[in-house]
Scaffold this motif. Structure first.
Motif, short mmCIF file in Angstrom:
data_model
loop_
_atom_site.label_atom_id
_atom_site.label_comp_id
_atom_site.label_asym_id
_atom_site.label_seq_id
_atom_site.Cartn_x
_atom_site.Cartn_y
_atom_site.Cartn_z
N CYS A 14 0.77 -1.38 -0.02
CA CYS A 14 -0.10 0.00 0.20
C CYS A 14 0.76 1.33 -0.01
CB CYS A 14 -0.76 -0.07 1.15
SG CYS A 14 -2.03 -1.47 1.16
N LEU A 15 0.25 2.22 -0.63
CA LEU A 15 0.95 3.56 -0.64
C LEU A 15 -0.02 4.78 -0.36
CD1 LEU A 15 2.51 3.08 -4.11
CD2 LEU A 15 3.86 3.47 -2.11
N LYS A 16 0.44 5.97 -0.11
CA LYS A 16 -0.59 6.95 0.32
C LYS A 16 -1.36 7.17 -0.98
CE LYS A 16 1.54 10.90 0.43
NZ LYS A 16 2.60 11.94 0.54
N ARG A 17 -2.44 7.53 -0.84
CA ARG A 17 -3.35 7.89 -1.91
C ARG A 17 -2.80 9.06 -2.68
NH1 ARG A 17 -8.05 5.77 -3.18
NH2 ARG A 17 -8.68 5.07 -1.31
N GLY A 18 -3.02 9.03 -3.97
CA GLY A 18 -2.35 9.99 -4.79
C GLY A 18 -0.86 9.79 -5.21
N SER A 19 -0.26 8.67 -4.91
CA SER A 19 1.01 8.47 -5.30
C SER A 19 1.11 8.25 -6.84
CB SER A 19 1.44 7.05 -4.75
OG SER A 19 1.51 7.18 -3.14
N SER A 20 2.33 8.57 -7.18
CA SER A 20 2.41 8.74 -8.65
C SER A 20 2.76 7.25 -9.16
CB SER A 20 3.66 9.56 -9.13
OG SER A 20 5.04 8.74 -8.34
N ASP A 21 2.80 7.12 -10.40
CA ASP A 21 2.97 5.96 -11.24
C ASP A 21 4.31 5.45 -11.00
OD1 ASP A 21 0.20 5.85 -12.01
OD2 ASP A 21 0.76 6.43 -14.17
N ASP B 267 5.99 5.81 -8.07
CA ASP B 267 6.07 5.35 -6.95
C ASP B 267 5.16 3.88 -6.80
OD1 ASP B 267 7.41 7.38 -5.71
OD2 ASP B 267 5.38 8.53 -5.14
N LYS B 268 4.30 3.78 -7.53
CA LYS B 268 3.40 2.39 -7.53
C LYS B 268 4.44 1.17 -8.32
CE LYS B 268 -1.03 4.69 -7.99
NZ LYS B 268 -2.23 5.04 -8.69
N TYR B 269 5.11 1.76 -9.14
CA TYR B 269 5.96 1.17 -9.82
C TYR B 269 7.19 0.36 -9.17
CZ TYR B 269 9.56 -0.80 -13.26
OH TYR B 269 10.47 -1.86 -13.78
N HIS B 270 7.68 1.30 -8.22
CA HIS B 270 8.61 1.02 -7.09
C HIS B 270 8.24 -0.09 -6.42
CE1 HIS B 270 12.20 3.38 -8.67
NE2 HIS B 270 11.23 4.15 -9.21
N LEU B 271 6.87 0.20 -5.75
CA LEU B 271 6.39 -0.63 -4.79
C LEU B 271 6.13 -1.81 -5.38
CD1 LEU B 271 4.99 -1.04 -2.00
CD2 LEU B 271 3.11 -0.16 -3.10
N CYS B 272 5.90 -2.06 -6.52
CA CYS B 272 5.33 -3.35 -7.17
C CYS B 272 6.77 -4.11 -7.38
CB CYS B 272 4.90 -2.93 -8.47
SG CYS B 272 4.58 -4.52 -9.65
N GLN B 273 7.92 -3.27 -7.72
CA GLN B 273 9.21 -3.80 -7.82
C GLN B 273 9.56 -4.63 -6.39
OE1 GLN B 273 11.83 -4.03 -10.27
NE2 GLN B 273 10.36 -4.01 -11.61
N GLN B 274 9.59 -3.57 -5.31
CA GLN B 274 9.89 -4.21 -4.09
C GLN B 274 9.22 -5.47 -3.61
OE1 GLN B 274 9.00 -1.19 -0.84
NE2 GLN B 274 9.88 -2.56 0.57
N ILE B 275 7.87 -5.48 -3.83
CA ILE B 275 7.18 -6.51 -3.33
C ILE B 275 7.44 -7.89 -4.15
CG2 ILE B 275 4.61 -7.40 -3.31
CD1 ILE B 275 3.72 -4.41 -3.04
N CYS B 276 7.50 -7.60 -5.44
CA CYS B 276 7.74 -8.62 -6.30
C CYS B 276 9.17 -9.35 -6.05
CB CYS B 276 7.79 -8.00 -7.89
SG CYS B 276 7.98 -9.62 -9.08
N GLN B 277 10.30 -8.38 -5.64
CA GLN B 277 11.56 -8.79 -5.57
C GLN B 277 11.52 -9.39 -4.50
OE1 GLN B 277 14.24 -5.85 -6.33
NE2 GLN B 277 13.87 -5.61 -8.48
N GLY C 23 1.40 -4.74 -15.20
CA GLY C 23 0.48 -4.85 -14.32
C GLY C 23 -0.19 -3.09 -14.38
N LEU C 24 0.95 -2.28 -14.21
CA LEU C 24 0.63 -0.83 -14.03
C LEU C 24 -0.09 -0.11 -15.34
CD1 LEU C 24 3.83 0.50 -11.93
CD2 LEU C 24 1.41 0.01 -11.25
N LYS C 25 0.38 -0.81 -16.52
CA LYS C 25 -0.22 -0.29 -17.72
C LYS C 25 -1.62 -0.85 -17.87
CE LYS C 25 1.81 0.22 -21.68
NZ LYS C 25 2.59 0.08 -22.80
#
Length: 142
Positions: free
Chosen positions: A81-88, A90-100, A137-139
């Protein structure tokens, strides 16, 4: 501002349904003050507190579900989860972190130390697989 009005709470433990205590009462006071809880604070973390926490969390954050593939082909999902309104980005970096992290643990489970060649092969594929998965996923989520 103090503990009594819910504007400052100290949590020395994870709070879950069934907990009792002054920390729960403080959380409830905060949720009531913010308009997410209608009940009077009781110090008991029950269904109404659980529901209020969920509504509050939904109001301040957005969550990503990341689908990960196990080396044996099975799939599982991790959430971050990220703060609402986070940039794409930030979402990509979170996805990378979770996935890795999840994929690394998956390699750990699939290949014991005696299978070091397979383990190294599994780990070496993690970064590229996560990059592709998160990009797709983000696209798709737009």
């Amino acid at each position: 501002m103090d503990i009594a009005d819910g504007s400052f709470c100290y949590f020395h433990r994870d709070l879950n349904r069934g907990n009792y205590g002054s920390d729960v009462a403080c959380l409830q006071q905060f949720l009531k003050q913010e308009g997410f809880l209608t009940d009077e604070p009781s110090g008991y973390y029950g269904p109404s507190t659980e529901s209020a926490v969920s509504r509050w969390q939904g109001s301040v954050r957005t969550c990503l579900d990341v689908l990960c593939t196990e080396p044996d082909g099975g799939e599982f999902c991790q959430t971050g989860c990220l703060k609402r309104g986070s940039s794409d980005l930030d979402k990509y970096h979170l996805c990378q972190q979770i996935c890795q992290v999840a994929a690394g643990k998956s390699c750990d489970r699939a290949f014991p130390p005696t299978q070091s060649f397979k383990y190294k092969k599994c780990i070496s594929a993690v970064a590229n697989n996560c990059k592709n998965s998160c990009h797709r996923g983000l696209k798709a989520g737009r």
